[in-house]
Design a protein around this motif. Structure first.
Motif, mmCIF file in Angstrom:
data_model
loop_
_atom_site.group_PDB
_atom_site.id
_atom_site.type_symbol
_atom_site.label_atom_id
_atom_site.label_comp_id
_atom_site.label_asym_id
_atom_site.label_seq_id
_atom_site.Cartn_x
_atom_site.Cartn_y
_atom_site.Cartn_z
ATOM 1 N N CYS A 152 0.840 -1.198 0.000
ATOM 2 C CA CYS A 152 0.000 0.000 0.000
ATOM 3 C C CYS A 152 0.876 1.249 0.000
ATOM 4 C CB CYS A 152 -0.923 -0.013 1.224
ATOM 5 S SG CYS A 152 -1.947 1.458 1.381
ATOM 6 N N GLU A 153 1.880 1.253 0.853
ATOM 7 C CA GLU A 153 2.771 2.402 0.946
ATOM 8 C C GLU A 153 3.545 2.602 -0.354
ATOM 9 O OE1 GLU A 153 5.978 4.280 4.138
ATOM 10 O OE2 GLU A 153 5.234 2.231 4.393
ATOM 11 N N ALA A 154 3.998 1.503 -0.958
ATOM 12 C CA ALA A 154 4.744 1.596 -2.221
ATOM 13 C C ALA A 154 3.867 2.154 -3.333
ATOM 14 C CB ALA A 154 5.286 0.223 -2.601
ATOM 15 N N LEU A 155 2.600 1.758 -3.376
ATOM 16 C CA LEU A 155 1.695 2.257 -4.407
ATOM 17 C C LEU A 155 1.401 3.750 -4.221
ATOM 18 C CD1 LEU A 155 -0.785 -0.765 -4.493
ATOM 19 C CD2 LEU A 155 0.830 -0.120 -6.305
ATOM 20 N N VAL A 156 1.241 4.166 -2.967
ATOM 21 C CA VAL A 156 1.035 5.592 -2.683
ATOM 22 C C VAL A 156 2.272 6.388 -3.104
ATOM 23 C CG1 VAL A 156 0.743 7.290 -0.836
ATOM 24 C CG2 VAL A 156 -0.648 5.216 -0.852
ATOM 25 N N ASP A 157 3.442 5.842 -2.822
ATOM 26 C CA ASP A 157 4.685 6.521 -3.197
ATOM 27 C C ASP A 157 4.808 6.673 -4.715
ATOM 28 O OD1 ASP A 157 5.416 6.800 -0.563
ATOM 29 O OD2 ASP A 157 6.782 5.082 -0.549
ATOM 30 N N MET A 158 4.138 5.815 -5.478
ATOM 31 C CA MET A 158 4.138 5.922 -6.931
ATOM 32 C C MET A 158 3.187 7.011 -7.423
ATOM 33 S SD MET A 158 4.132 1.906 -8.068
ATOM 34 C CE MET A 158 4.170 2.264 -9.840
ATOM 35 N N GLY A 159 2.439 7.613 -6.498
ATOM 36 C CA GLY A 159 1.499 8.663 -6.868
ATOM 37 C C GLY A 159 0.107 8.160 -7.172
ATOM 38 N N LYS A 160 -0.166 6.911 -6.850
ATOM 39 C CA LYS A 160 -1.486 6.341 -7.132
ATOM 40 C C LYS A 160 -2.475 6.676 -6.013
ATOM 41 C CE LYS A 160 0.548 2.489 -9.670
ATOM 42 N NZ LYS A 160 0.292 3.090 -11.004
ATOM 43 N N THR A 161 -3.737 6.796 -6.389
ATOM 44 C CA THR A 161 -4.812 6.893 -5.404
ATOM 45 C C THR A 161 -5.146 5.475 -4.967
ATOM 46 O OG1 THR A 161 -5.729 8.919 -6.354
ATOM 47 C CG2 THR A 161 -7.216 7.563 -5.030
#
Length: 274
Positions: free
Chosen positions: A199-208
């Protein structure tokens, strides 16, 4: 498990356990899957086993985010498929978007079992009548509003994950593997029962990142953009209703931390009343 009447006060919980044990016997789940589910059930008791107002607000927000997205995706693990394959496919059809299978304990056998299960259910659902309200969805052109339209949208949901060709940056292990046409390309991602590190990695990619997690204190719940603190099989029909409605818009001022605080307050209220 013997026959349990629908009037049994623990019917939903017992049926969920039955689905998981059957999925485990079919090779779809890792050994730790039942432990993870039991941990979630404990938090559901604190919610009074119902969808609280804060969760309902999150469901509406996620419906708006998914339908405003340029490239939405639903990412699922073994427990999500075992518990809610049908409604996950229906939600994907209503968005519309694809589904990508992504699991931590990845083996070819488990991936084949999960993808096979989703494709099997997709074929069954492609023959069902359209859901109530679909003919009034403002996102469906009038000329498309005929019974076959819903069945076609079910058939158009691609089940991805079998041949990953991308990786999530900053994440190690098999969960970093993903599909370029799915998770990697997505701007809004619905991830039921997610791991905190991914979850944190996906947020760091700029994803909602739209999470469904019964623990409002988990890293997933705190790191996600929007978190539904609710039981998966209970909240997905509500999300489907909102997606079919098609009129909800994202709230630019959404405060996920405040929403989680409201959930915790509701849990404490229920404890005080116990």
């Amino acid at each position: 498990m013997g026959e349990v009447p629908p009037t049994h006060p623990r019917y939903a919980s017992l049926m969920a356990r039955k689905l998981l044990t059957e999925a485990a016997s079919e090779g779809m789940l890792a050994e730790s899957a039942l432990i993870a589910h039991g941990r979630g059930e404990a938090f559901d008791y604190l919610l009074g086993e119902r969808t609280c107002d804060a969760a309902r607000n999150s469901i509406r927000e996620i419906a708006g985010r998914l339908q405003e997205a340029d490239w939405p995706i639903i990412s699922v693990n073994g427990n999500a498929v075992a518990l809610a394959a049908d409604n996950l496919i229906r939600c994907a059809a209503a968005v519309p978007c694809d589904i990508e299978v992504n699991i931590y304990y990845r083996t070819p056998e488990r991936m084949d079992a999960l993808i096979g299960k989703l494709n099997e259910r997709k074929e069954v659902l492609s023959h069902e009548p359209w859901p109530k309200g679909w003919d009034n969805n403002p996102n469906v052109e009038q000329w498309e509003q005929f019974p076959g339209d819903w069945q076609e949208k079910i058939r158009n949901v691609r089940i991805l994950g079998g041949e990953p060709d991308g990786r999530i940056p900053g994440l190690e292990g098999p969960r970093a593997e993903c599909c370029a046409e799915g998770i990697l390309r997505s701007d809004v991602i619905l991830v039921p029962l997610e791991d905190g590190d991914r979850c944190e990695a996906l947020v760091d990619m700029g994803k909602t990142v739209c999470a469904i997690d019964l623990n409002p204190l988990s890293r997933t719940a705190k790191k996600a953009t929007i978190t539904i603190v609710d039981e998966l099989t209970r909240c997905l029909p509500l999300l489907l209703d909102d997606l079919i409605d098609g009129s909800l818009m994202p709230d630019e001022n959404w405060d996920n931390d405040q929403n989680l605080r409201e959930v915790v307050s509701e849990m404490l209220r229920i404890l005080d009343d116990a």
